[in-house]
Design an enzyme around this catalytic site. Structure first.
Site: not given
Length: 254
Positions: A18-19, A146, A159, A161, A163
């Site tokens: 994800g750079a 997160s 989201y 669940a 994370k």
């Protein structure tokens, strides 16, 4: 001034997924400036090449188009890093997806995609990195989680669940891999203004609600997490493992 050996990254080989995203970009720049040898991956080829050409550092980054949900591609990418550089010292997973909706309206596909990208893919990356690092005597694995791994926000079923699962994956992996000299950690950042969160934060009411829950009264910025990233990847973080470290302006205190 000589660099502090506790935070030395010179020559360390680090893969960043994800750079090309906002957080991945900030992380890549910070590590490159500290002398790390970077291997940058993303789904967006054009942004990735632009990023690599603009990074400062002693060694030109290598790049690879990578779908982190593709098991074969993950394995091959990590093998290529080792073939090219002789080792892999660190993996930083900054890829992710942010899907929100009331639980009664959320689609099965959105939930499944969130789990696939935010949880299953980190498992694939952790497994592949652990296999490589075990043979080399150790390494560092770091995921971006997160605050939603800890707090419960309405409309965050997918989201949060995914994370929360990631944070528990980090704990279990850390316990298993500690004897191999591999640390596994996560950073739990507060809401950060990035292209992923633009839709939510563009609503003035939602933005005000988000800010009201952060005691420091502002959103997280990509640069806020950099010192924690460097600590966890550098010699100073050698005895920290299994943690989700919250960089959140107090969000998890509310």
């Amino acid at each position: 001034m000589q660099p502090d050996p506790l935070f030395e990254m010179n020559g360390k080989v680090v893969l960043v997924t994800g750079a090309a995203g906002a957080l991945g970009l900030a992380i890549s720049k910070a590590l490159g400036e500290r002398g790390a040898t970077l291997c940058l991956t993303d789904l967006d080829r054009d942004k990735l090449e632009s990023l690599a050409s603009g990074l400062a550092g002693q060694t030109k980054p290598t790049t690879a188009h990578l779908d982190i949900c593709n098991e074969t591609a993950v394995e091959e990418t990590l093998k290529n890093v080792v073939d090219t550089h002789g080792r892999l010292d660190g993996l930083i997973n900054a890829a992710g997806v942010f899907r929100t909706a009331p639980i009664t309206d959320m689609t099965r596909d959105d939930f499944a995609d969130s789990v696939s990208i935010n949880l299953t893919a980190p498992f694939l990356l952790t497994r592949a990195a652990a296999r490589v690092m075990s043979e080399a005597g150790g390494g560092r694995i770091l995921h971006l989680a997160s605050v939603s791994s800890h707090v419960a926000n309405p409309e965050y079923a997918a989201y949060a669940a995914s994370k929360a699962g990631l944070s528990q994956l980090v704990r279990v992996a850390a316990r298993e891999l500690a004897p191999e000299g591999i640390t596994v950690n996560a950073i739990g950042q507060a809401m950060t203004e990035t292209p992923l969160t633009d839709r939510l934060l563009s609503d003035p009411d939602r933005r005000a609600q988000v800010l009201s829950q952060i005691p420091m009264g502002r959103l997280c910025r990509p640069e806020d997490i950099l010192a924690t990233v460097i600590l966890l990847m550098a010699p100073g973080g050698v005895f920290i493992t299994g943690q989700t470290i919250f960089v959140d302006g107090g969000r998890t205190l509310v």
